[in-house]
Design a protein around this motif. Sequence first.
Motif, PDB file in Angstrom:
ATOM      1  N   SER A   1      -8.626  14.656 -14.424  1.00  0.00           N
ATOM      2  CA  SER A   1      -9.069  13.276 -14.186  1.00  0.00           C
ATOM      3  C   SER A   1      -7.903  12.385 -13.783  1.00  0.00           C
ATOM      4  N   ALA A   2      -6.766  12.559 -14.450  1.00  0.00           N
ATOM      5  CA  ALA A   2      -5.592  11.740 -14.147  1.00  0.00           C
ATOM      6  C   ALA A   2      -5.094  12.007 -12.724  1.00  0.00           C
ATOM      7  N   VAL A   3      -4.999  13.269 -12.365  1.00  0.00           N
ATOM      8  CA  VAL A   3      -4.524  13.619 -11.016  1.00  0.00           C
ATOM      9  C   VAL A   3      -5.507  13.126  -9.970  1.00  0.00           C
ATOM     10  N   LEU A   4      -6.796  13.354 -10.191  1.00  0.00           N
ATOM     11  CA  LEU A   4      -7.792  12.923  -9.218  1.00  0.00           C
ATOM     12  C   LEU A   4      -7.756  11.410  -9.031  1.00  0.00           C
TER      13      LEU A   4
ATOM     14  N   ARG B   1       4.452  16.362  -2.724  1.00  0.00           N
ATOM     15  CA  ARG B   1       5.909  16.232  -2.562  1.00  0.00           C
ATOM     16  C   ARG B   1       6.260  15.891  -1.114  1.00  0.00           C
ATOM     17  N   GLU B   2       5.647  16.615  -0.203  1.00  0.00           N
ATOM     18  CA  GLU B   2       5.906  16.355   1.214  1.00  0.00           C
ATOM     19  C   GLU B   2       5.415  14.964   1.606  1.00  0.00           C
ATOM     20  N   LEU B   3       4.244  14.588   1.143  1.00  0.00           N
ATOM     21  CA  LEU B   3       3.711  13.259   1.448  1.00  0.00           C
ATOM     22  C   LEU B   3       4.647  12.183   0.915  1.00  0.00           C
ATOM     23  N   GLN B   4       5.132  12.365  -0.295  1.00  0.00           N
ATOM     24  CA  GLN B   4       6.054  11.396  -0.897  1.00  0.00           C
ATOM     25  C   GLN B   4       7.313  11.248  -0.042  1.00  0.00           C
ATOM     26  N   GLU B   5       7.852  12.361   0.426  1.00  0.00           N
ATOM     27  CA  GLU B   5       9.046  12.318   1.278  1.00  0.00           C
ATOM     28  C   GLU B   5       8.760  11.586   2.591  1.00  0.00           C
ATOM     29  N   GLN B   6       7.619  11.883   3.199  1.00  0.00           N
ATOM     30  CA  GLN B   6       7.251  11.209   4.448  1.00  0.00           C
ATOM     31  C   GLN B   6       7.110   9.710   4.232  1.00  0.00           C
ATOM     32  N   LEU B   7       6.455   9.323   3.157  1.00  0.00           N
ATOM     33  CA  LEU B   7       6.240   7.906   2.888  1.00  0.00           C
ATOM     34  C   LEU B   7       7.544   7.192   2.545  1.00  0.00           C
ATOM     35  N   ALA B   8       8.431   7.866   1.838  1.00  0.00           N
ATOM     36  CA  ALA B   8       9.732   7.267   1.524  1.00  0.00           C
ATOM     37  C   ALA B   8      10.528   7.037   2.803  1.00  0.00           C
TER      38      ALA B   8
ATOM     39  N   TYR C   1       0.836  -1.205   0.000  1.00  0.00           N
ATOM     40  CA  TYR C   1       0.000   0.000   0.000  1.00  0.00           C
ATOM     41  C   TYR C   1       0.869   1.251   0.000  1.00  0.00           C
ATOM     42  N   LEU C   2       1.951   1.218   0.763  1.00  0.00           N
ATOM     43  CA  LEU C   2       2.853   2.371   0.816  1.00  0.00           C
ATOM     44  C   LEU C   2       3.507   2.613  -0.542  1.00  0.00           C
ATOM     45  N   VAL C   3       3.916   1.550  -1.211  1.00  0.00           N
ATOM     46  CA  VAL C   3       4.490   1.691  -2.553  1.00  0.00           C
ATOM     47  C   VAL C   3       3.439   2.247  -3.514  1.00  0.00           C
ATOM     48  N   ASP C   4       2.203   1.750  -3.422  1.00  0.00           N
ATOM     49  CA  ASP C   4       1.120   2.286  -4.255  1.00  0.00           C
ATOM     50  C   ASP C   4       0.979   3.792  -4.046  1.00  0.00           C
ATOM     51  N   MET C   5       1.021   4.218  -2.793  1.00  0.00           N
ATOM     52  CA  MET C   5       0.881   5.639  -2.473  1.00  0.00           C
ATOM     53  C   MET C   5       2.030   6.455  -3.057  1.00  0.00           C
ATOM     54  N   ILE C   6       3.244   5.966  -2.879  1.00  0.00           N
ATOM     55  CA  ILE C   6       4.421   6.681  -3.382  1.00  0.00           C
ATOM     56  C   ILE C   6       4.373   6.780  -4.909  1.00  0.00           C
ATOM     57  N   GLU C   7       4.066   5.688  -5.559  1.00  0.00           N
ATOM     58  CA  GLU C   7       4.024   5.687  -7.024  1.00  0.00           C
ATOM     59  C   GLU C   7       2.896   6.568  -7.558  1.00  0.00           C
ATOM     60  N   ALA C   8       1.747   6.558  -6.907  1.00  0.00           N
ATOM     61  CA  ALA C   8       0.633   7.407  -7.344  1.00  0.00           C
ATOM     62  C   ALA C   8       0.962   8.886  -7.131  1.00  0.00           C
ATOM     63  N   ALA C   9       1.615   9.205  -6.021  1.00  0.00           N
ATOM     64  CA  ALA C   9       2.020  10.592  -5.764  1.00  0.00           C
ATOM     65  C   ALA C   9       3.025  11.055  -6.809  1.00  0.00           C
ATOM     66  N   ALA C  10       3.965  10.196  -7.145  1.00  0.00           N
ATOM     67  CA  ALA C  10       4.960  10.536  -8.166  1.00  0.00           C
ATOM     68  C   ALA C  10       4.286  10.770  -9.518  1.00  0.00           C
ATOM     69  N   ALA C  11       3.339   9.922  -9.866  1.00  0.00           N
ATOM     70  CA  ALA C  11       2.631  10.067 -11.141  1.00  0.00           C
ATOM     71  C   ALA C  11       1.836  11.368 -11.184  1.00  0.00           C
ATOM     72  N   ALA C  12       1.086  11.658 -10.134  1.00  0.00           N
ATOM     73  CA  ALA C  12       0.274  12.883 -10.102  1.00  0.00           C
ATOM     74  C   ALA C  12       1.157  14.116 -10.191  1.00  0.00           C
TER      75      ALA C  12
ATOM     76  N   THR D   1       4.035  14.283 -11.655  1.00  0.00           N
ATOM     77  CA  THR D   1       4.511  14.336 -13.040  1.00  0.00           C
ATOM     78  C   THR D   1       3.434  14.908 -13.972  1.00  0.00           C
ATOM     79  N   PHE D   2       2.186  14.559 -13.733  1.00  0.00           N
ATOM     80  CA  PHE D   2       1.096  15.038 -14.590  1.00  0.00           C
ATOM     81  C   PHE D   2       0.996  16.561 -14.601  1.00  0.00           C
ATOM     82  N   VAL D   3       1.344  17.214 -13.490  1.00  0.00           N
ATOM     83  CA  VAL D   3       1.223  18.678 -13.402  1.00  0.00           C
ATOM     84  C   VAL D   3       2.569  19.391 -13.529  1.00  0.00           C
ATOM     85  N   GLN D   4       3.599  18.652 -13.811  1.00  0.00           N
ATOM     86  CA  GLN D   4       4.959  19.183 -13.831  1.00  0.00           C
ATOM     87  C   GLN D   4       5.140  20.353 -14.800  1.00  0.00           C
TER      88      GLN D   4
END
Length: 123
Positions: A38-41, A98-105, A7-18, A20-23
């Motif tokens: 739609s992609a981000v949501l 970004r902050e969530l990704q860092e915390q989860l990592a 689940y944690l990996v799912d969260m990290i990967e989804a955060a990274a993807a979202a 990237t979508f708005v980069q």
Amino acid sequence: MRRDELYLVDMIEAAAAATTFVQDVDEAAFLASDLIQSAVLQKLLVIGEAAGRVSPEIRDRWPDVPWRSVTGFRNIAVHAYFEVDWSIVWRIATTALRELQEQLATLLKAEFPLVASQLDQPH
């Protein structure tokens, strides 16, 4: 039942993807694009669903991770979809993730170092 680290990996990967979508877009472009919205949501929903499935033991050991906010957003987005405030989604995607990704990592490295090391490897 899936394990917490998945689940944690799912969260990290989804955060990274979202993220990237708005980069390469600004808020106006985001607000004008149903595709990007739609992609981000969808990725935020994955994050919220996975967060809700992380064990209470992990959530209790990591109280600085905003578990309730993440799952709460998911519940609001799913149950009040037509009332989604896209400006909030933009702010989440461009700042909070970004902050969530860092915390989860950090959490993953501390709790599941083997999984964390595999996540750092190129695919």
